[in-house]
Design a protein around this motif. Structure first.
Motif, mmCIF file in Angstrom:
data_model
loop_
_atom_site.group_PDB
_atom_site.id
_atom_site.type_symbol
_atom_site.label_atom_id
_atom_site.label_comp_id
_atom_site.label_asym_id
_atom_site.label_seq_id
_atom_site.Cartn_x
_atom_site.Cartn_y
_atom_site.Cartn_z
ATOM 1 N N ALA A 1 46.188 47.806 16.854
ATOM 2 C CA ALA A 1 46.656 46.860 17.841
ATOM 3 C C ALA A 1 45.537 45.855 18.115
ATOM 4 N N PRO A 2 45.888 44.651 18.590
ATOM 5 C CA PRO A 2 44.845 43.664 18.867
ATOM 6 C C PRO A 2 43.729 44.253 19.733
ATOM 7 N N GLY A 3 42.510 44.120 19.287
ATOM 8 C CA GLY A 3 41.376 44.675 20.017
ATOM 9 C C GLY A 3 40.929 46.017 19.478
ATOM 10 N N VAL A 4 41.757 46.640 18.681
ATOM 11 C CA VAL A 4 41.376 47.922 18.088
ATOM 12 C C VAL A 4 40.775 47.636 16.716
ATOM 13 N N GLU A 5 39.480 47.787 16.630
ATOM 14 C CA GLU A 5 38.773 47.484 15.388
ATOM 15 C C GLU A 5 37.664 48.498 15.181
ATOM 16 N N PHE A 6 37.471 48.878 13.936
ATOM 17 C CA PHE A 6 36.347 49.754 13.593
ATOM 18 C C PHE A 6 35.708 49.202 12.340
ATOM 19 N N MET A 7 34.432 49.445 12.230
ATOM 20 C CA MET A 7 33.790 48.997 11.012
ATOM 21 C C MET A 7 32.834 50.046 10.494
ATOM 22 N N GLY A 8 32.816 50.221 9.209
ATOM 23 C CA GLY A 8 31.870 51.135 8.581
ATOM 24 C C GLY A 8 31.275 50.456 7.367
ATOM 25 N N LEU A 9 30.154 50.991 6.910
ATOM 26 C CA LEU A 9 29.538 50.393 5.729
ATOM 27 C C LEU A 9 29.037 51.504 4.827
ATOM 28 N N HIS A 10 29.425 51.430 3.562
ATOM 29 C CA HIS A 10 28.904 52.389 2.596
ATOM 30 C C HIS A 10 27.461 52.015 2.285
ATOM 31 N N GLY B 1 25.434 46.586 11.226
ATOM 32 C CA GLY B 1 25.497 45.137 11.117
ATOM 33 C C GLY B 1 24.397 44.606 10.222
ATOM 34 N N ARG B 2 23.246 45.186 10.388
ATOM 35 C CA ARG B 2 22.127 44.709 9.589
ATOM 36 C C ARG B 2 22.359 45.007 8.114
ATOM 37 N N LEU B 3 22.842 46.204 7.879
ATOM 38 C CA LEU B 3 23.114 46.583 6.497
ATOM 39 C C LEU B 3 24.124 45.646 5.877
ATOM 40 N N MET B 4 25.103 45.325 6.695
ATOM 41 C CA MET B 4 26.187 44.471 6.261
ATOM 42 C C MET B 4 25.632 43.140 5.771
ATOM 43 N N GLU B 5 24.729 42.622 6.554
ATOM 44 C CA GLU B 5 24.167 41.342 6.187
ATOM 45 C C GLU B 5 23.437 41.447 4.868
ATOM 46 N N HIS B 6 22.768 42.565 4.736
ATOM 47 C CA HIS B 6 22.020 42.756 3.514
ATOM 48 C C HIS B 6 22.960 42.731 2.331
ATOM 49 N N ALA B 7 24.090 43.383 2.535
ATOM 50 C CA ALA B 7 25.048 43.479 1.451
ATOM 51 C C ALA B 7 25.544 42.106 1.046
#
Lengths: 347, 999
Positions: free
Chosen positions: B61-70, B974-980
């Motif tokens: 639903a709007p506002g329901v968000e999750f993020m993960g990074l391998h 987030g930092r990892l994400m940027e690296h990716a």
């Protein structure tokens, strides 16, 4: 006109007094004169402050020959090394001013009209393998004229030799300030810029730092050629160098602060044009007393007092804070514009 | 000696700083860069998107968000939710499987990686033996079936990933009962699809790539049915009742197969090439959905005639006589259908189709006639036309907000009214405290208005400036004019359109006055438009003026683009912001700065040649000022030659990446041996290093002089009511700062309101300040007698700000790229300065005044400068004493476009682009923090769910101020994400050096 008079060697007094005495002896109370003496090597050297006056007195053996010239028709080139031997007779020069019309001399102005273009500083606190060079950039008449590049240097670490990235001088522009000093060379590794270490910084970052400090750039290098290093006075003897080792290790941070502060001082001021009138230098605002952060204000106050008038004695004491050699460049008298406001020789 | 004391170590101040400042990367807005996989859980009603950089994002639903990074940052190939669980499995392109789960922690759910696993074959077996091609999460939730390239199917236990060797389905076992002649023709090859029987969990359908399909009985470990397909298989789909399944093929055909107990080797019921008879492209995925009325929905991806429509990215929906081929502007990654998931329901009754294309998410309402698209509340494609600038306005008055929404709703009438179908999870984040607008300018001449108040960046309204101009492309030239009998029945969907008709239309600067509704927009060809919000459609003439910024400068030739041609006569504008004034700069160079004063009704604009002031009330140019240095040739000739060289070097660097990627992939594909790949990579790196050493980059060290090019470039414009001439009288003034470190101040005389139309506005130059360090001036600000920045125009009139102190002396703050300087006014004398570049080697890229409130007490707040440097650091500097408060690393310094795109809000938040399509939102404030907080509950526990949920909310509100390890993790991710995203450092460096060198 010759005069002979005696002076107590152990108590020579101040230069001012001596100058007054000379004027008195020669009965020329209102004439500006240049004072010089011959040292043991036969060089004609100037006497114009307490230090060289004392030096002169100490060399008297037992006689001290002093030469006095009117300032207006002074021949500045007469001073310097080998002046006495090169010319047959300085006296004839001095006494017959029309003589020097024969040779067109480069006119060298008075020391207070000189300004440094570069100097090696902090010799006493740096390792002998390093050199801290100060480049003074005024106006735009001469480019700084050098390039830097990325490279790698070898460092000794507890784990043995290690290759680390470094910043190096890659090129000197012919005729540029950097080249003309002779203190910087291609492949010298740049270690610090105005007291800030460059290790860990990118080439672009170091470039920006140098450009931002370009009006008063102090770079510490490890010269590629290590044979011309300055040798510490303590290990040699008999040197007639003027360097003094007044600074104790404990005062080192102080010196560093001092020179950083001086760097702040000599920064040129911005210019304002009001109502399309003449450009003027922007003055420093007088600090207001009702401030919360008093610290800033104190700093400012200090700055502004130093800025205004500068006791001449400070000149020397500042120089002795580690500088050993200074090159001077003759300044075009027409150029004594806004830039020169008495802060130049302050360190 | 007191001056040697280190300032800033006052314990009281230190404590206060902790209450004021805190850095968090909170949420990513927009559409994930390079999506590579899609998954959906009908049970949780959550959607998962995987990307090529190894990120996985869950949306409900709007506002329901999750993020993960391998950690591996490898491409996510497949995503499968475990049936009836809060768990999912991802397959990466390095053949590793990862188990993720949503667990509740201090009131909110979090996505965590639980286990990872790589399938290993017996020693000596080729890597293809264990290369996973298909994954089937079995309904018992305990095992995964893994189809491989070798044709074997391995079974692993969950969550331990233990291989159950005795249950492996080998290709030999499958082939035992296959007829000889069929077997000879083709071996099994890789497992293309695995599907569990919808009614009988003991049976799974296995499809091999060469066409063989078998129904495998798990109880007896044998094949019960053989379906001898003759075409290369792409995918399989069961019908709901399990009596039939459908297979789709490489040649663009699909086949229905009956499953009955009497025929163990059935013939196909129907074999169809929907877009035949000419050769067609593969149908890569197919759905067969039953409905109450009997007519099924057949939905398939691809299958277009190869020769004429082979380049289309399409998904076709067939329902009885209705057939539409939805045509996407970018490659379709994957899609799914939302249908009735109740096990008791008799029919599928599909309600919506969700399509993940490479550049956008498109949802089609299948229940409404005409199958309209659904307006997504999140995952907006920010880059549907490239973003060229952005502008943030905080705390929008409700009135303006409603008017913008109503203008936007008139544009959205073609969208379906269906509520957003992906509605899993509960948003427990507190309501956003205020209404914030983010405006993005785009290359195609549009401005998009985004609701940036909360976690979901939602498009409110889109404004186009194109109608004012005559462009080469005729707006009536509609791409969608397809007749009724057109075949295939293509229909364009989605908004992603990266092609701009005319680059001159690009928007460069935006300024919105939230009180008056005046909007000023400036573009690439020197055009400045002033607009007013109108709730109705209107047709009117746009007043047109030209500003010759070169004035009497002789002998200059502009070699850049021409100015835009304007439309003569009245132009029809839809409701919303309607332009009423157009000023065109001459030469038509990019507008580099813009300021609007809605109270004085003045707009100021600057280019690389100078700046001008326009009175939009009287529609009269007040003055222009040329800032060019006579020797500045580059600025005069225009950007052409420079652009070309930049483009070229960019192209070269991209080519280099591609080459390196191709070669490394080849190596990887050939051997699959990790160490070899590493070796190859190391070798590549070494080569690159050597290349670098051969051509050393060097930088010239030279003091900037007045003759440097682009010194006339106007970087900043600022209106202020201050003491410019004498300390007794204040007057309106305009300030301009240039690239060469010059500040111009003009004294303005604006007639009083009652004579506003009768008397002209007058301007007179009062001051010109030349900063001796000559660095570009990026910000000008006047502080009032209380050292508070002057309020915005109309802010005081709307009672939203204290009126400025006009008693005490004002101060002028000039921010250059290198230094901050405070001067007194009206007599300009320097008061304070803070050097940045000289001491740290960094330069100011962005600077804004931000208000920081304390998280401890409600009554304390202060104004500080938020500064972004070219190293990607954010620094907070106090006002008016210019003391560095705190510093945070934020953006990688190689990420030039990220740094250039950064925009700060008035309350210590900010946005920057982490990819062309995504904004990262960050917060510097302890008080203003917008981040997702949501709970996903197991739907079974509905009875006590409610109670649980409530306590969760309470917990959340208690916890929300003090971020625990949760925030820490998020940040790390987030930092990892940027690296990716930005691991091609070399290329980025090159781009940066090109940009910087060109500057």
């Amino acid at each position: 006109e010759f005069r002979r008079f005696s002076l107590e060697r152990s108590k020579p007094g101040k230069f001012e007094e001596f100058y007054g005495l000379l004027q008195h002896v020669h009965k020329i109370p209102n004439v500006d004169v240049l004072v010089g003496y011959t040292d043991i090597h036969g060089d004609l050297l100037p006497i114009n402050n307490d230090d060289n006056y004392h030096k002169a007195v100490s060399t008297a053996n037992p006689l001290l020959r002093i030469f006095i010239q009117r300032k207006e028709d002074a021949d500045y080139s007469a001073f310097g090394t080998d002046t006495m031997t090169r010319k047959k007779n300085v006296l004839s020069n001095v006494l017959r001013p029309d003589n020097h019309k024969k040779k067109p001399h480069i006119v060298i102005s008075m020391p207070q009209d000189f300004r440094p273009v570069s100097s090696i500083i902090d010799v006493d606190i740096l390792p002998e393998t390093h050199r801290r060079v100060r480049l003074y950039k005024y106006g735009t008449e001469k480019p700084l004229g050098f390039y830097i590049r990325d490279g790698s240097s070898v460092r000794v670490t507890p784990h043995g030799l290690e290759k680390v990235p470094g910043i190096f001088i890659s090129r000197l522009v012919p005729g540029g300030l950097a080249q003309s000093t002779g203190l910087l060379a291609v492949n010298d590794e740049v270690l610090e810029v105005n007291g800030i270490e460059v290790s860990g910084k990118s080439l672009d970052q170091v470039t920006d730092m140098m450009i931002a400090n370009s009006r008063n750039l102090i770079i510490t290098v490890r010269p590629a050629n290590q044979r011309n290093n300055v040798v510490r006075n303590s290990r040699t003897s008999g040197s007639s160098g003027q360097s003094t080792e007044s600074s104790l290790p404990s005062s080192m941070p102080n010196i560093l602060e001092n020179f950083l502060h001086g760097e702040e001082e000599s920064d040129e001021e911005d210019v304002i044009i009001e109502d399309s009138g003449e450009p003027q230098q922007i003055p420093k605002a007088a600090p207001t007393s009702e401030s919360l952060e008093s610290l800033t204000q104190i700093e400012l106050l200090h700055e502004s007092t130093q800025n205004g008038f500068l006791p001449s004695s400070e000149m020397n004491s500042n120089h002795s804070a580690g500088s050993i050699s200074m090159e001077y460049e003759v300044q075009d008298p027409d150029h004594k514009s806004l830039e020169e406001d008495g802060t130049i020789i302050t360190l | 000696m007191r001056r040697f004391l280190r300032p800033g170590h006052d314990p009281v101040r230190e404590r206060l700083k902790r209450d004021l400042f805190q850095f968090n990367k909170t949420v990513e807005h927009g559409f994930p860069h390079q999506p590579s996989a899609l998954g959906y859980s009908p049970f949780l009603r959550l959607m998962a998107i995987g990307t090529r950089s190894g990120a996985i994002k869950l949306y409900g639903a709007p506002g329901v968000e999750f993020m993960g990074l391998h950690e591996e940052n490898n491409t996510v190939m497949q995503i499968h939710f475990i049936p009836d669980q809060c768990q999912l499995v991802t397959l990466l392109d390095d053949n590793s499987l990862h188990l993720w789960s949503l667990k509740q922690h201090s009131g909110a759910s979090e996505l965590r990686e639980e286990h990872r696993f790589t399938l290993k074959g017996p020693p000596g077996s080729p890597p293809s033996a264990t290369q996973i091609t298909a994954v089937l999460p079995y309904s018992s939730r305990e095992v995964l079936y893994l189809g491989t390239e070798s044709g074997n199917i391995f079974v692993v236990e969950l969550p331990s990933f233990r291989v159950l060797e005795d249950r492996t389905i080998t290709s030999e076992a499958v082939l035992q009962r296959v007829p000889e002649d069929y077997c000879n023709r083709r071996s099994c090859e890789l497992v293309e699809a695995l599907r569990e029987h919808p009614k009988n969990p003991d049976q799974i359908l296995i499809g091999y790539s060469r066409g063989l399909i078998v129904l495998w009985d798990l109880q007896n470990n044998k094949v019960t049915h053989h379906f001898l397909g003759s075409q290369q298989l792409e995918n399989l789909y069961w019908q709901r009742d399990g009596s039939k399944f459908i297979s789709c093929h490489y040649d663009g055909s699909y086949t229905q197969w009956p499953v009955s107990s009497d025929n163990r080797q059935p013939e196909p019921l129907e074999n169809l090439v929907p877009y035949g008879p000419f050769p067609c492209k593969a149908i890569s995925k197919i759905y067969w959905q039953t409905t109450k009325n009997g007519l099924p929905y057949i939905i398939f991806q691809g299958g277009m005639p190869r020769a004429s429509y082979g380049d289309r990215h399409s998904i076709s929906v067939v329902h009885g006589s209705q057939q539409t081929a939805f045509d996407f502007t970018s490659r379709v990654i994957d899609f799914f259908i939302i249908f009735s998931s109740e096990p008791t329901a008799e029919f599928d009754d599909p309600s919506a189709m969700v399509v993940l294309a490479e550049e956008e998410l498109v949802v089609i309402d299948l229940k409404t006639a005409g199958w309209p698209a659904v307006h997504p509340p999140y995952l907006a494609s920010l880059h549907c036309s490239a973003i060229t600038c952005s502008h943030h306005v905080s705390n929008i008055p409700l009135k303006l907000w409603e008017r913008i929404i109503s203008a936007g709703s008139k544009q959205n009438i073609h969208y379906s009214n269906m509520p957003w179908p992906i509605d899993g999870g509960t948003n427990i984040a507190p309501d956003p405290p205020q209404r914030d607008l983010l405006l993005t300018g785009h290359e195609d001449g549009t401005v998009r208005f985004w609701d940036a108040s909360g976690v979901c960046l939602h498009l409110l309204y889109k404004l186009s400036t194109v109608r004012v101009f005559l462009t080469d492309a005729d707006p009536n030239d509609n791409m969608n004019t397809l007749g009724e009998d057109e075949w295939p029945p293509l229909r364009k969907v989605g908004t992603f359109d990266p092609y701009s008709d005319d680059p001159r239309l690009g928007i460069q600067k935006i300024y919105l006055c939230k009180y008056s509704g005046y909007l000023a927009v400036a573009g690439t060809a020197g055009q400045v438009l002033v607009m007013e919000l109108n709730d109705e459609d209107a047709e009117h003439v746009v007043d047109h003026a030209e500003a010759d910024l070169l004035q009497d400068q002789e002998g200059y030739r502009w070699k850049g683009h021409e100015k835009l041609k304007t439309r003569d006569g009245p132009v029809r504008f839809e409701a919303g912001f309607q332009p009423f004034v157009l000023v065109q700069c001459q030469p038509p160079a990019v507008v580099t700065s813009l300021a609007l004063h809605s109270e004085w009704k003045l707009v100021a604009f600057g280019t690389s040649h100078g700046f001008g002031l326009f009175d939009h009330q009287q529609k009269r140019l007040v003055f222009v000022k040329c800032t060019l240095h006579p020797s500045d040739q580059l600025a005069l000739e225009g950007p052409l030659s420079r652009v070309k060289s930049l483009k070229k070097s960019l192209r070269q660097s991209f080519r280099r990446i591609r080459r390196s990627r191709v070669s490394s992939r080849k190596r990887r594909g050939g051997s699959g041996n990790a160490s070899e790949v590493q070796e190859a990579n190391a070798k590549f790196d070494q080569d690159a290093l050597q290349e670098m050493e051969l051509a050393p980059v060097q930088r010239k060290i030279e003091a900037r002089s007045a003759e440097d090019s682009f010194t006339g470039f106007v970087r900043t414009l600022y209106f202020a009511d201050t003491f410019l001439r004498d300390s007794s009288r204040h007057c309106p003034s305009l300030w301009a700062g240039t690239n060469g470190g010059t500040v111009y101040a003009f004294c303005l005389r604006v007639p009083p309101a009652e004579r506003r139309m009768d008397e002209p506005v007058r301007a007179e130059q009062a001051k010109e300040i030349q900063l001796m360090h000559r660095a570009p001036v990026v910000g000008i600000l006047v502080l009032d007698g209380r050292s508070t920045p002057l309020p915005e125009p109309l802010e005081v009139a709307h009672d939203l700000s204290k009126s400025p102190d006009m008693q005490g002396s004002h101060q002028l703050l000039v921010v250059s790229e290198e230094q901050f300087k405070v001067f007194t006014l009206p007599k300009v004398s320097s008061k304070l300065k803070l050097k940045l570049t000289a001491l740290e080697g960094c330069r100011v890229r962005k600077v804004t005044v931000a208000n920081f409130g304390s998280c401890k007490t409600d009554d304390y707040s202060e104004n500080d400068l938020a500064v972004l440097t070219n190293l990607g650091d954010i620094q907070i500097i106090s006002l008016p004493f210019l003391k560095l408060q705190i510093r945070y690393p934020c953006i990688r310094k190689e990420d030039v476009s990220g740094i250039a795109s950064c925009v700060f809000t008035k309350y210590g938040q900010g946005f920057y682009l982490i990819s062309p399509s995504e904004f990262e939102r960050f917060s510097l404030s302890t008080k203003w923090l917008v981040e997702p907080r949501c709970v996903v509950d197991m739907p079974e526990v509905t009875s006590n769910n409610h109670v649980h949920n409530k306590s969760g909310v309470e917990n959340a509100s208690r916890k929300s101020r003090s971020l625990g390890d949760y925030g820490e993790d998020e940040r790390k991710a987030g930092r990892l994400m940027e690296h990716a995203l930005l691991n091609d450092e070399k290329v980025l460096k090159e781009i940066q050096s090109t940009l910087e060198g060109g500057r």
